[in-house]
Design a protein around this motif. Structure first.
Motif, PDB file in Angstrom:
ATOM      1  N   LYS A   1       8.395   1.347   2.367  1.00 39.30           N
ATOM      2  CA  LYS A   1       7.689   2.636   2.412  1.00 39.30           C
ATOM      3  C   LYS A   1       7.115   2.864   3.810  1.00 39.30           C
ATOM      4  O   LYS A   1       7.193   3.973   4.349  1.00 39.30           O
ATOM      5  CB  LYS A   1       6.562   2.650   1.370  1.00 39.30           C
ATOM      6  CG  LYS A   1       5.780   3.960   1.353  1.00 39.30           C
ATOM      7  CD  LYS A   1       4.702   3.983   0.281  1.00 39.30           C
ATOM      8  CE  LYS A   1       3.879   5.277   0.414  1.00 39.30           C
ATOM      9  NZ  LYS A   1       2.730   5.320  -0.474  1.00 39.30           N
TER      10      LYS A   1
ATOM     11  N   THR B   1      -4.359  13.668   0.728  1.00 41.05           N
ATOM     12  CA  THR B   1      -3.746  12.344   0.880  1.00 41.05           C
ATOM     13  C   THR B   1      -3.467  11.699  -0.470  1.00 41.05           C
ATOM     14  O   THR B   1      -3.906  12.186  -1.515  1.00 41.05           O
ATOM     15  CB  THR B   1      -4.641  11.357   1.669  1.00 41.05           C
ATOM     16  OG1 THR B   1      -5.764  11.031   0.847  1.00 41.05           O
ATOM     17  CG2 THR B   1      -5.093  11.916   2.993  1.00 41.05           C
TER      18      THR B   1
ATOM     19  N   ARG C   1      -4.093  10.284  -5.775  1.00 41.83           N
ATOM     20  CA  ARG C   1      -2.879  10.231  -6.625  1.00 41.83           C
ATOM     21  C   ARG C   1      -3.190   9.859  -8.061  1.00 41.83           C
ATOM     22  O   ARG C   1      -2.444  10.187  -8.964  1.00 41.83           O
ATOM     23  CB  ARG C   1      -1.849   9.273  -6.022  1.00 41.83           C
ATOM     24  CG  ARG C   1      -2.157   7.810  -6.234  1.00 41.83           C
ATOM     25  CD  ARG C   1      -1.307   6.911  -5.377  1.00 41.83           C
ATOM     26  NE  ARG C   1      -1.901   6.799  -4.057  1.00 41.83           N
ATOM     27  CZ  ARG C   1      -1.392   6.098  -3.065  1.00 41.83           C
ATOM     28  NH1 ARG C   1      -0.272   5.469  -3.209  1.00 41.83           N
ATOM     29  NH2 ARG C   1      -2.000   6.026  -1.907  1.00 41.83           N
TER      30      ARG C   1
ATOM     31  N   TYR D   1     -15.328   2.771  -6.240  1.00 41.93           N
ATOM     32  CA  TYR D   1     -14.817   3.209  -4.930  1.00 41.93           C
ATOM     33  C   TYR D   1     -15.966   3.515  -3.979  1.00 41.93           C
ATOM     34  O   TYR D   1     -15.982   3.066  -2.829  1.00 41.93           O
ATOM     35  CB  TYR D   1     -13.924   4.449  -5.101  1.00 41.93           C
ATOM     36  CG  TYR D   1     -13.567   5.123  -3.792  1.00 41.93           C
ATOM     37  CD1 TYR D   1     -12.565   4.609  -2.966  1.00 41.93           C
ATOM     38  CD2 TYR D   1     -14.263   6.265  -3.355  1.00 41.93           C
ATOM     39  CE1 TYR D   1     -12.256   5.218  -1.755  1.00 41.93           C
ATOM     40  CE2 TYR D   1     -13.952   6.878  -2.156  1.00 41.93           C
ATOM     41  CZ  TYR D   1     -12.950   6.352  -1.349  1.00 41.93           C
ATOM     42  OH  TYR D   1     -12.655   6.955  -0.146  1.00 41.93           O
TER      43      TYR D   1
ATOM     44  N   SER E   1       0.852   3.298   5.805  1.00 41.67           N
ATOM     45  CA  SER E   1       2.065   3.871   5.221  1.00 41.67           C
ATOM     46  C   SER E   1       1.860   5.280   4.691  1.00 41.67           C
ATOM     47  O   SER E   1       2.810   5.915   4.253  1.00 41.67           O
ATOM     48  CB  SER E   1       2.572   2.964   4.100  1.00 41.67           C
ATOM     49  OG  SER E   1       1.514   2.631   3.223  1.00 41.67           O
TER      50      SER E   1
HETATM   51  P1  NDP Z   1      -3.954   7.131   1.091  1.00 42.72           P
HETATM   52  O1  NDP Z   1      -3.896   6.775  -0.351  1.00 42.72           O
HETATM   53  O2  NDP Z   1      -3.030   8.161   1.605  1.00 42.72           O
HETATM   54  O3  NDP Z   1      -3.785   5.839   1.980  1.00 42.72           O
HETATM   55  C1  NDP Z   1      -4.290   4.607   1.578  1.00 42.72           C
HETATM   56  C2  NDP Z   1      -3.439   3.516   2.154  1.00 42.72           C
HETATM   57  O4  NDP Z   1      -3.959   2.264   1.705  1.00 42.72           O
HETATM   58  C3  NDP Z   1      -1.982   3.581   1.724  1.00 42.72           C
HETATM   59  O5  NDP Z   1      -1.183   3.298   2.852  1.00 42.72           O
HETATM   60  C4  NDP Z   1      -1.882   2.475   0.704  1.00 42.72           C
HETATM   61  O6  NDP Z   1      -0.621   1.861   0.644  1.00 42.72           O
HETATM   62  C5  NDP Z   1      -2.878   1.484   1.290  1.00 42.72           C
HETATM   63  N1  NDP Z   1      -3.250   0.448   0.334  1.00 42.72           N
HETATM   64  C6  NDP Z   1      -3.757   0.608  -0.914  1.00 42.72           C
HETATM   65  N2  NDP Z   1      -3.909  -0.600  -1.499  1.00 42.72           N
HETATM   66  C7  NDP Z   1      -3.490  -1.530  -0.609  1.00 42.72           C
HETATM   67  C8  NDP Z   1      -3.375  -2.943  -0.632  1.00 42.72           C
HETATM   68  N3  NDP Z   1      -3.713  -3.653  -1.719  1.00 42.72           N
HETATM   69  N4  NDP Z   1      -2.910  -3.567   0.460  1.00 42.72           N
HETATM   70  C9  NDP Z   1      -2.542  -2.872   1.558  1.00 42.72           C
HETATM   71  N5  NDP Z   1      -2.602  -1.535   1.636  1.00 42.72           N
HETATM   72  C10 NDP Z   1      -3.074  -0.873   0.560  1.00 42.72           C
HETATM   73  O7  NDP Z   1      -5.489   7.566   1.324  1.00 42.72           O
HETATM   74  P2  NDP Z   1      -6.264   8.083   2.634  1.00 42.72           P
HETATM   75  O8  NDP Z   1      -5.386   8.138   3.801  1.00 42.72           O
HETATM   76  O9  NDP Z   1      -7.027   9.275   2.210  1.00 42.72           O
HETATM   77  O10 NDP Z   1      -7.340   6.914   2.819  1.00 42.72           O
HETATM   78  C11 NDP Z   1      -7.460   6.167   3.991  1.00 42.72           C
HETATM   79  C12 NDP Z   1      -8.925   5.835   4.235  1.00 42.72           C
HETATM   80  O11 NDP Z   1      -9.671   7.029   4.425  1.00 42.72           O
HETATM   81  C13 NDP Z   1      -9.613   5.091   3.099  1.00 42.72           C
HETATM   82  O12 NDP Z   1     -10.425   4.077   3.638  1.00 42.72           O
HETATM   83  C14 NDP Z   1     -10.479   6.149   2.444  1.00 42.72           C
HETATM   84  O13 NDP Z   1     -11.603   5.593   1.819  1.00 42.72           O
HETATM   85  C15 NDP Z   1     -10.855   6.964   3.662  1.00 42.72           C
HETATM   86  N6  NDP Z   1     -11.328   8.304   3.411  1.00 42.72           N
HETATM   87  C16 NDP Z   1     -10.498   9.258   2.875  1.00 42.72           C
HETATM   88  C17 NDP Z   1     -10.973  10.527   2.654  1.00 42.72           C
HETATM   89  C18 NDP Z   1     -10.125  11.583   2.065  1.00 42.72           C
HETATM   90  O14 NDP Z   1     -10.632  12.677   1.871  1.00 42.72           O
HETATM   91  N7  NDP Z   1      -8.857  11.352   1.771  1.00 42.72           N
HETATM   92  C19 NDP Z   1     -12.356  10.890   3.020  1.00 42.72           C
HETATM   93  C20 NDP Z   1     -13.112   9.817   3.583  1.00 42.72           C
HETATM   94  C21 NDP Z   1     -12.593   8.593   3.775  1.00 42.72           C
HETATM   95  P3  NDP Z   1       0.633   2.513  -0.179  1.00 42.72           P
HETATM   96  O15 NDP Z   1       1.197   3.550   0.746  1.00 42.72           O
HETATM   97  O16 NDP Z   1       1.534   1.348  -0.367  1.00 42.72           O
HETATM   98  O17 NDP Z   1       0.078   3.075  -1.436  1.00 42.72           O
END
Ligand code: NDP
Length: 315
Positions: free
Chosen positions: A39, A227, A231, A190, A11
């Protein structure tokens, strides 16, 4: 037929960008496994993903009951599972106190590791059944759990110790909310969860690659500094982090570029090697990266697997 790809947390951020990139190939149907149904629908629409290329299904990884329900609903849909992408994550760096999943596990490890562990274990059967030529199970990792890198050495560092907190149930009532049994630290929780993700991928590879032919992979897509992951961080951090990553560390990637990278790990015919942690260099070419000592420790991976099985009710 189209390749059936389940992406958790599609999402926003990386998951959404990946769904979009895969949809643009015209060869994939993405099941967006998300905790917030509306969402996810709105995100897919505003990203311009055509209706016939995706289905939203409810999944809350912070509840093992919800994980089981998702698997049930997915099976009843009759859609094939060819690739599973464990992408969702929570990051709670400023939390002073731990919060907990439905079953009472510290929320970061409960969501990022234990929820995905149960999901991947249950869906392994569905992947086995698929007749798709290149079946894959991908668990998104991170540089931050890898203490062999600069970013991985920013304190607090990841460290699972001897897993005593996890063995004790990962809550402050019975043992500790931290895997290593230490004091709660949201940023460390984390990072620890990301080490678990990378260890789990390798343990899947050791246990199931030969028997099933499934490709198991992890990746670090780059620093996607804008991303939703950040937040919960303080506002000053959220303002300074993207330019810091762009101009100082030069590790910054846009959501779009990161989505293309993960989409490669999903469907590129040249990325079929199993047990690999992919990264990208400055020219955006993929390469097999080294994991830190802890994130590649086979004994720890095996102990983590067995302990996690008990916690999620598989053993
Ligand atoms: P976002 O916060 O944008 O996306 C995280 C997603 O996980 C959202 O869609 C969120 O849902 C969902 N989520 C959180 N909790 C739950 C739950 N209990 N059940 C189902 N869905 C859930 O972060 P990113 O896109 O950055 O992260 C995605 C991946 O990338 C992660 O594994 C992160 O560790 C990894 N990563 C990110 C980096 C970065 O720099 N951003 C670097 C390296 C790795 P909702 O929209 O409802 O909040």
């Amino acid at each position: 037929r189209k390749c059936g790809v389940v992406i958790t947390g599609a999402s926003s951020g990386l998951g959404l960008a990946t769904a979009k990139a895969l949809s643009e190939t015209g060869q994939c149907h993405v099941i967006m496994a998300c905790r917030n149904f509306l969402k996810a629908e709105m995100a897919a629409k505003s990203a311009g993903i055509p209706k016939e290329n995706y289905t939203v299904m409810h999944l809350d990884l912070a509840s093992l009951e919800s994980v089981r329900q998702f698997v049930d609903t997915f099976r009843r849909s009759g859609m094939p599972l060819d690739v599973l992408v464990c992408n969702a994550a929570v990051y709670l760096p400023t939390a002073k106190e731990p919060s907990y999943s439905a079953e009472g596990f510290e929320l970061s490890v409960g969501t990022n590791h234990l929820g995905h562990f149960l999901l991947a274990r249950l869906l392994l059967d569905d992947l086995k059944k698929s007749d798709y030529p290149s079946k894959r199970l991908i668990i998104v990792g991170s540089i931050t759990g890898n203490t062999n890198t600069l970013a991985g050495n920013v304190p607090p560092k990841a460290n699972l110790g001897d897993l005593r907190g996890l063995v004790g149930g990962l809550n402050d009532l019975n043992s500790s909310s931290m895997i290593d049994g230490g004091e709660f630290d949201g940023a460390k929780a984390y990072k620890d969860s990301k080490v678990c993700n990378m260890l789990t991928m390798q343990e899947f590879h050791r246990r199931y690659h030969e028997e099933t032919g499934i490709t198991f992979a992890s990746l670090y897509p780059g620093c996607i500094a804008e991303t939703g992951l950040f937040r919960n961080h303080i506002p000053l951090f959220r303002t300074l982090f993207p330019p810091f990553q762009k101009y100082i560390t030069k590790g910054y990637v846009s959501e779009e570029e990161a989505g293309k990278r993960l989409a490669q790990v999903v469907s590129d015919p040249s990325l079929t090697k199993s047990g690999v942690y992919w990264s990208w260099n400055k020219n955006s070419s993929s390469f097999e990266n080294q994991l830190s000592k802890e994130a590649s420790n086979a004994d720890k991976a095996s102990k983590l697997w067995e302990t996690s099985e008990k916690l999620v009710g598989l053993a």
